[in-house]
Motif scaffolding. Sequence first.
Motif, PDB file in Angstrom:
ATOM      1  N   HIS A  29      50.211  48.891  85.033  1.00 15.84           N
ATOM      2  CA  HIS A  29      50.023  50.334  84.851  1.00 15.84           C
ATOM      3  C   HIS A  29      48.696  50.550  84.143  1.00 15.84           C
ATOM      4  CE1 HIS A  29      52.175  54.363  84.499  1.00 15.84           C
ATOM      5  NE2 HIS A  29      50.889  54.551  84.333  1.00 15.84           N
ATOM      6  N   TYR A  30      47.650  50.633  84.923  1.00 16.58           N
ATOM      7  CA  TYR A  30      46.308  50.718  84.373  1.00 16.58           C
ATOM      8  C   TYR A  30      45.888  52.166  84.123  1.00 16.58           C
ATOM      9  CZ  TYR A  30      41.276  50.254  83.920  1.00 16.58           C
ATOM     10  OH  TYR A  30      39.987  50.311  83.468  1.00 16.58           O
ATOM     11  N   TYR A  31      45.768  52.527  82.895  1.00 16.00           N
ATOM     12  CA  TYR A  31      45.127  53.745  82.416  1.00 16.00           C
ATOM     13  C   TYR A  31      45.840  55.048  82.766  1.00 16.00           C
ATOM     14  CZ  TYR A  31      41.318  56.516  80.546  1.00 16.00           C
ATOM     15  OH  TYR A  31      40.586  57.389  79.805  1.00 16.00           O
ATOM     16  N   THR A  32      45.864  55.453  84.015  1.00 22.05           N
ATOM     17  CA  THR A  32      46.384  56.760  84.384  1.00 22.05           C
ATOM     18  C   THR A  32      47.883  56.852  84.138  1.00 22.05           C
ATOM     19  OG1 THR A  32      44.704  56.884  86.107  1.00 22.05           O
ATOM     20  CG2 THR A  32      46.511  58.458  86.236  1.00 22.05           C
ATOM     21  N   GLY A  33      48.304  57.783  83.266  1.00 26.65           N
ATOM     22  CA  GLY A  33      49.718  57.986  82.990  1.00 26.65           C
ATOM     23  C   GLY A  33      50.306  56.979  82.018  1.00 26.65           C
ATOM     24  N   GLU A  34      49.483  56.112  81.492  1.00 21.90           N
ATOM     25  CA  GLU A  34      49.962  55.052  80.598  1.00 21.90           C
ATOM     26  C   GLU A  34      50.667  55.619  79.363  1.00 21.90           C
ATOM     27  OE1 GLU A  34      48.029  51.447  77.934  1.00 21.90           O
ATOM     28  OE2 GLU A  34      46.763  53.098  78.621  1.00 21.90           O
ATOM     29  N   GLU A  35      50.073  56.629  78.725  1.00 23.29           N
ATOM     30  CA  GLU A  35      50.671  57.200  77.515  1.00 23.29           C
ATOM     31  C   GLU A  35      51.999  57.886  77.821  1.00 23.29           C
ATOM     32  OE1 GLU A  35      47.172  59.397  76.541  1.00 23.29           O
ATOM     33  OE2 GLU A  35      46.701  58.069  74.859  1.00 23.29           O
ATOM     34  N   PHE A  36      52.086  58.537  78.950  1.00 26.19           N
ATOM     35  CA  PHE A  36      53.325  59.188  79.358  1.00 26.19           C
ATOM     36  C   PHE A  36      54.411  58.141  79.582  1.00 26.19           C
ATOM     37  CE2 PHE A  36      55.625  61.862  82.721  1.00 26.19           C
ATOM     38  CZ  PHE A  36      56.304  62.595  81.771  1.00 26.19           C
ATOM     39  N   ALA A  37      54.070  57.067  80.302  1.00 23.05           N
ATOM     40  CA  ALA A  37      55.038  55.997  80.555  1.00 23.05           C
ATOM     41  C   ALA A  37      55.484  55.345  79.251  1.00 23.05           C
ATOM     42  CB  ALA A  37      54.429  54.950  81.498  1.00 23.05           C
ATOM     43  N   LEU A  38      54.552  55.059  78.358  1.00 23.36           N
ATOM     44  CA  LEU A  38      54.911  54.455  77.070  1.00 23.36           C
ATOM     45  C   LEU A  38      55.788  55.399  76.246  1.00 23.36           C
ATOM     46  CD1 LEU A  38      51.595  52.677  76.022  1.00 23.36           C
ATOM     47  CD2 LEU A  38      53.763  51.586  76.630  1.00 23.36           C
ATOM     48  N   SER A  39      55.529  56.687  76.336  1.00 24.30           N
ATOM     49  CA  SER A  39      56.341  57.671  75.613  1.00 24.30           C
ATOM     50  C   SER A  39      57.774  57.673  76.131  1.00 24.30           C
ATOM     51  CB  SER A  39      55.741  59.071  75.771  1.00 24.30           C
ATOM     52  OG  SER A  39      54.441  59.116  75.243  1.00 24.30           O
ATOM     53  N   ILE A  40      57.934  57.728  77.443  1.00 23.87           N
ATOM     54  CA  ILE A  40      59.266  57.728  78.046  1.00 23.87           C
ATOM     55  C   ILE A  40      59.990  56.431  77.690  1.00 23.87           C
ATOM     56  CG2 ILE A  40      60.533  57.644  80.233  1.00 23.87           C
ATOM     57  CD1 ILE A  40      58.295  59.437  81.406  1.00 23.87           C
ATOM     58  N   ARG A  41      59.316  55.316  77.851  1.00 24.63           N
ATOM     59  CA  ARG A  41      59.955  54.028  77.572  1.00 24.63           C
ATOM     60  C   ARG A  41      60.316  53.902  76.099  1.00 24.63           C
ATOM     61  NH1 ARG A  41      56.061  49.961  78.943  1.00 24.63           N
ATOM     62  NH2 ARG A  41      57.704  48.508  78.347  1.00 24.63           N
ATOM     63  N   SER A  42      59.413  54.309  75.211  1.00 28.79           N
ATOM     64  CA  SER A  42      59.699  54.233  73.772  1.00 28.79           C
ATOM     65  C   SER A  42      60.907  55.085  73.418  1.00 28.79           C
ATOM     66  CB  SER A  42      58.488  54.699  72.958  1.00 28.79           C
ATOM     67  OG  SER A  42      57.398  53.830  73.144  1.00 28.79           O
ATOM     68  N   PHE A  43      60.921  56.323  73.898  1.00 30.94           N
ATOM     69  CA  PHE A  43      62.010  57.246  73.584  1.00 30.94           C
ATOM     70  C   PHE A  43      63.345  56.720  74.111  1.00 30.94           C
ATOM     71  CE2 PHE A  43      64.623  61.032  73.879  1.00 30.94           C
ATOM     72  CZ  PHE A  43      64.366  61.656  72.670  1.00 30.94           C
ATOM     73  N   THR A  44      63.366  56.238  75.358  1.00 31.36           N
ATOM     74  CA  THR A  44      64.627  55.769  75.927  1.00 31.36           C
ATOM     75  C   THR A  44      65.093  54.452  75.300  1.00 31.36           C
ATOM     76  OG1 THR A  44      63.547  54.685  77.823  1.00 31.36           O
ATOM     77  CG2 THR A  44      64.302  56.983  78.118  1.00 31.36           C
ATOM     78  N   HIS A  45      64.181  53.754  74.631  1.00 24.86           N
ATOM     79  CA  HIS A  45      64.562  52.552  73.884  1.00 24.86           C
ATOM     80  C   HIS A  45      64.997  52.891  72.459  1.00 24.86           C
ATOM     81  CE1 HIS A  45      62.736  50.119  77.105  1.00 24.86           C
ATOM     82  NE2 HIS A  45      63.484  49.142  76.621  1.00 24.86           N
ATOM     83  N   GLY A  46      64.993  54.170  72.110  1.00 25.61           N
ATOM     84  CA  GLY A  46      65.505  54.600  70.813  1.00 25.61           C
ATOM     85  C   GLY A  46      64.457  54.875  69.753  1.00 25.61           C
ATOM     86  N   TYR A  47      63.192  54.791  70.094  1.00 26.66           N
ATOM     87  CA  TYR A  47      62.129  55.086  69.132  1.00 26.66           C
ATOM     88  C   TYR A  47      61.865  56.587  69.090  1.00 26.66           C
ATOM     89  CZ  TYR A  47      61.140  50.101  69.026  1.00 26.66           C
ATOM     90  OH  TYR A  47      61.249  48.742  68.871  1.00 26.66           O
ATOM     91  N   ASP A  48      61.675  57.119  67.892  1.00 29.70           N
ATOM     92  CA  ASP A  48      61.296  58.518  67.726  1.00 29.70           C
ATOM     93  C   ASP A  48      59.777  58.617  67.744  1.00 29.70           C
ATOM     94  OD1 ASP A  48      63.933  59.480  67.445  1.00 29.70           O
ATOM     95  OD2 ASP A  48      63.936  58.914  65.330  1.00 29.70           O
ATOM     96  N   ILE A  49      59.277  59.772  68.153  1.00 31.85           N
ATOM     97  CA  ILE A  49      57.829  59.998  68.230  1.00 31.85           C
ATOM     98  C   ILE A  49      57.462  61.075  67.222  1.00 31.85           C
ATOM     99  CG2 ILE A  49      55.920  60.676  69.729  1.00 31.85           C
ATOM    100  CD1 ILE A  49      57.690  59.798  72.116  1.00 31.85           C
ATOM    101  N   TYR A  50      56.503  60.770  66.386  1.00 34.56           N
ATOM    102  CA  TYR A  50      56.041  61.695  65.350  1.00 34.56           C
ATOM    103  C   TYR A  50      54.533  61.860  65.462  1.00 34.56           C
ATOM    104  CZ  TYR A  50      60.473  60.373  63.167  1.00 34.56           C
ATOM    105  OH  TYR A  50      61.791  60.126  62.921  1.00 34.56           O
ATOM    106  N   GLN A  51      54.050  62.957  64.929  1.00 37.25           N
ATOM    107  CA  GLN A  51      52.616  63.190  64.858  1.00 37.25           C
ATOM    108  C   GLN A  51      52.296  63.774  63.492  1.00 37.25           C
ATOM    109  OE1 GLN A  51      50.926  66.465  67.170  1.00 37.25           O
ATOM    110  NE2 GLN A  51      49.371  65.042  67.873  1.00 37.25           N
ATOM    111  N   PRO A  52      51.314  63.216  62.794  1.00 36.29           N
ATOM    112  CA  PRO A  52      50.948  63.786  61.493  1.00 36.29           C
ATOM    113  C   PRO A  52      50.443  65.217  61.650  1.00 36.29           C
ATOM    114  CG  PRO A  52      49.802  61.706  61.885  1.00 36.29           C
ATOM    115  CD  PRO A  52      50.494  62.075  63.153  1.00 36.29           C
TER     116      PRO A  52
END
Length: 124
Positions: A29-52
């Motif tokens: 998964h090179y570059y395009t959509g990488e952050e979206f994919a990582l976000s979905i995968r992180s969230f579905t694996h139980g990680y919360d997403i925060y932003q300062p």
Amino acid sequence: INKNVPILYCGFVFAKGDWIQTIKNDPEHYYTGEEFALSIRSFTHGYDIYQPTKIISWHRSNPNHTHHFKIVDDNDQRHSHAMTRLRKLIFNEDLGVYGLGDQRTLQDYENFAKIKIKEKRVYT
């Protein structure tokens, strides 16, 4: 800290060490959509997403820096392959360790992010 942020920014990810072992970066998964994919995968694996809500770190971009990647356009084969990988993730096709987690569902992510991915809709 703002807890209602539905996407990771790959230039600014801080997590427990197990995140990098659990959410491996998909080499296909090179570059395009990488952050979206990582976000979905992180969230579905139980990680919360925060932003300062305040600046806690920054970096100066160097306009003369030689990048180790190139930005690709819509006709580039790597872009097309990345979009295929993202669609497979969204439709929960078997991507092995690069697929969805089992702690939360894609529907849970959509509710959190206030989006309907397959419909390409954002709601409030």
